[in-house]
Design a protein around this motif. Structure first.
Motif, PDB file in Angstrom:
ATOM      1  N   THR A  16       0.832  -1.201   0.000  1.00 42.02           N
ATOM      2  CA  THR A  16       0.000   0.000   0.000  1.00 42.02           C
ATOM      3  C   THR A  16       0.866   1.250   0.000  1.00 42.02           C
ATOM      4  N   ILE A  17       1.919   1.249   0.795  1.00 40.83           N
ATOM      5  CA  ILE A  17       2.821   2.403   0.831  1.00 40.83           C
ATOM      6  C   ILE A  17       3.470   2.604  -0.527  1.00 40.83           C
ATOM      7  N   ARG A  18       3.924   1.547  -1.147  1.00 41.19           N
ATOM      8  CA  ARG A  18       4.522   1.653  -2.488  1.00 41.19           C
ATOM      9  C   ARG A  18       3.498   2.173  -3.494  1.00 41.19           C
ATOM     10  N   TYR A  19       2.262   1.699  -3.369  1.00 45.84           N
ATOM     11  CA  TYR A  19       1.187   2.152  -4.261  1.00 45.84           C
ATOM     12  C   TYR A  19       0.943   3.649  -4.086  1.00 45.84           C
ATOM     13  N   TYR A  20       0.872   4.112  -2.845  1.00 44.44           N
ATOM     14  CA  TYR A  20       0.656   5.539  -2.601  1.00 44.44           C
ATOM     15  C   TYR A  20       1.804   6.376  -3.148  1.00 44.44           C
ATOM     16  N   GLU A  21       3.003   5.855  -3.069  1.00 42.49           N
ATOM     17  CA  GLU A  21       4.151   6.550  -3.671  1.00 42.49           C
ATOM     18  C   GLU A  21       3.968   6.628  -5.184  1.00 42.49           C
ATOM     19  N   LYS A  22       3.619   5.510  -5.784  1.00 37.17           N
ATOM     20  CA  LYS A  22       3.438   5.443  -7.243  1.00 37.17           C
ATOM     21  C   LYS A  22       2.327   6.387  -7.702  1.00 37.17           C
ATOM     22  N   GLU A  23       1.260   6.483  -6.910  1.00 44.47           N
ATOM     23  CA  GLU A  23       0.120   7.329  -7.253  1.00 44.47           C
ATOM     24  C   GLU A  23       0.341   8.809  -6.926  1.00 44.47           C
ATOM     25  N   GLY A  24       1.424   9.119  -6.251  1.00 44.06           N
ATOM     26  CA  GLY A  24       1.731  10.517  -5.945  1.00 44.06           C
ATOM     27  C   GLY A  24       1.116  11.038  -4.658  1.00 44.06           C
ATOM     28  N   LEU A  25       0.467  10.170  -3.881  1.00 40.15           N
ATOM     29  CA  LEU A  25      -0.078  10.607  -2.599  1.00 40.15           C
ATOM     30  C   LEU A  25       1.023  10.747  -1.549  1.00 40.15           C
ATOM     31  N   LEU A  26       2.075   9.998  -1.715  1.00 36.50           N
ATOM     32  CA  LEU A  26       3.204  10.018  -0.787  1.00 36.50           C
ATOM     33  C   LEU A  26       4.458  10.345  -1.590  1.00 36.50           C
ATOM     34  N   HIS A  27       5.202  11.380  -1.144  1.00 41.19           N
ATOM     35  CA  HIS A  27       6.405  11.729  -1.895  1.00 41.19           C
ATOM     36  C   HIS A  27       7.440  10.613  -1.747  1.00 41.19           C
ATOM     37  N   PRO A  28       8.192  10.374  -2.808  1.00 43.69           N
ATOM     38  CA  PRO A  28       9.149   9.258  -2.800  1.00 43.69           C
ATOM     39  C   PRO A  28      10.177   9.396  -1.679  1.00 43.69           C
ATOM     40  N   ALA A  29      10.528   8.275  -1.119  1.00 43.02           N
ATOM     41  CA  ALA A  29      11.544   8.256  -0.064  1.00 43.02           C
ATOM     42  C   ALA A  29      12.922   8.341  -0.693  1.00 43.02           C
ATOM     43  N   LEU A  30      13.851   8.884   0.051  1.00 42.57           N
ATOM     44  CA  LEU A  30      15.240   8.907  -0.393  1.00 42.57           C
ATOM     45  C   LEU A  30      15.800   7.498  -0.273  1.00 42.57           C
ATOM     46  N   ARG A  31      16.771   7.203  -1.108  1.00 41.70           N
ATOM     47  CA  ARG A  31      17.405   5.883  -1.078  1.00 41.70           C
ATOM     48  C   ARG A  31      18.692   5.966  -0.269  1.00 41.70           C
ATOM     49  N   ASP A  32      18.924   4.952   0.538  1.00 36.75           N
ATOM     50  CA  ASP A  32      20.166   4.854   1.307  1.00 36.75           C
ATOM     51  C   ASP A  32      21.269   4.457   0.329  1.00 36.75           C
ATOM     52  N   PRO A  33      22.312   5.294   0.194  1.00 37.22           N
ATOM     53  CA  PRO A  33      23.370   4.977  -0.782  1.00 37.22           C
ATOM     54  C   PRO A  33      24.113   3.675  -0.475  1.00 37.22           C
ATOM     55  N   ALA A  34      24.109   3.271   0.768  1.00 37.61           N
ATOM     56  CA  ALA A  34      24.843   2.062   1.149  1.00 37.61           C
ATOM     57  C   ALA A  34      24.166   0.783   0.643  1.00 37.61           C
ATOM     58  N   ASN A  35      22.814   0.769   0.652  1.00 35.93           N
ATOM     59  CA  ASN A  35      22.117  -0.470   0.293  1.00 35.93           C
ATOM     60  C   ASN A  35      20.922  -0.252  -0.652  1.00 35.93           C
ATOM     61  N   ASN A  36      20.684   0.973  -1.040  1.00 35.93           N
ATOM     62  CA  ASN A  36      19.606   1.356  -1.951  1.00 35.93           C
ATOM     63  C   ASN A  36      18.199   1.139  -1.361  1.00 35.93           C
ATOM     64  N   TYR A  37      18.096   0.909  -0.054  1.00 33.94           N
ATOM     65  CA  TYR A  37      16.787   0.801   0.599  1.00 33.94           C
ATOM     66  C   TYR A  37      16.146   2.180   0.670  1.00 33.94           C
ATOM     67  N   ARG A  38      14.823   2.189   0.581  1.00 27.53           N
ATOM     68  CA  ARG A  38      14.100   3.441   0.801  1.00 27.53           C
ATOM     69  C   ARG A  38      14.222   3.802   2.278  1.00 27.53           C
ATOM     70  N   ARG A  39      14.418   5.096   2.542  1.00 25.03           N
ATOM     71  CA  ARG A  39      14.485   5.588   3.915  1.00 25.03           C
ATOM     72  C   ARG A  39      13.379   6.621   4.111  1.00 25.03           C
ATOM     73  N   TYR A  40      12.485   6.322   5.036  1.00 20.63           N
ATOM     74  CA  TYR A  40      11.339   7.186   5.306  1.00 20.63           C
ATOM     75  C   TYR A  40      11.586   7.987   6.577  1.00 20.63           C
ATOM     76  N   ASP A  41      11.020   9.195   6.627  1.00 19.74           N
ATOM     77  CA  ASP A  41      11.179  10.029   7.815  1.00 19.74           C
ATOM     78  C   ASP A  41       9.816  10.314   8.441  1.00 19.74           C
ATOM     79  N   HIS A  42       9.827  11.160   9.439  1.00 13.83           N
ATOM     80  CA  HIS A  42       8.603  11.473  10.191  1.00 13.83           C
ATOM     81  C   HIS A  42       7.535  12.114   9.295  1.00 13.83           C
TER      82      HIS A  42
END
Length: 156
Positions: A16-42
């Motif tokens: 659901t979170i990925r879907y909301y990102e794709k749909e533009g309801l949630l701004h994309p998370a930054l990627r961690d350069p060390a492992n390319n994981y999405r990093r979400y904040d408050h």
């Protein structure tokens, strides 16, 4: 935080979170350069809580998008928000009326078979075999979900 942690905190699935990102309801998370994981904040958490509240009120993604845009314009008039909610109330009232009609039809249908019989003698099945005018020509009710309409209580 990682997407799994965020999902757990807000009560959504990772999908659901990925879907909301794709749909533009949630701004994309930054990627961690060390492992390319999405990093979400408050801010992601707060936005998802807002979206979740809107979804519990049966708001469409389009309606939520309008409300999210309004949140970032704190000095703008809230007239658009009031109109959006007024329109949403109207659609909820229309849906309630549709459901009350459906309830009446089901109660009438249930009245066709007051006791257990063989299915050959079931009044409900016999009634369903003979469509009424309502079933052959359903009324079209427009939904507040763009691109959809209701026919006899079912979205198309």
């Amino acid at each position: 935080m990682k997407i799994g942690e965020l999902a757990k905190q807000v009560g959504f699935t990772v999908e659901t979170i990925r879907y909301y990102e794709k749909e533009g309801l949630l701004h994309p998370a930054l990627r961690d350069p060390a492992n390319n994981y999405r990093r979400y904040d408050h801010s992601h958490l707060e936005r998802l809580i807002f979206i979740r509240r809107c979804r519990t009120l049966a708001m469409t993604h389009e309606e939520i998008q309008v409300l999210l845009q309004a949140r970032v314009q704190p000095n703008a008039s809230c007239e658009t928000i009031n109109e959006l909610i007024d329109e949403h109330i109207h659609h909820v009232q229309a849906r309630i009326a549709e459901l009350q009609i459906l309830e009446t039809q089901l109660i009438e249908l249930r009245g066709q078979c007051r006791a257990a019989h063989t299915t050959r003698d079931c009044g409900i099945l016999r009634e369903l075999d003979h469509p009424t005018e309502e079933l052959t020509e359903p009324a079209v009710v427009h939904s507040h979900v763009p691109g959809s309409q209701c026919r006899g209580g079912q979205h198309k």
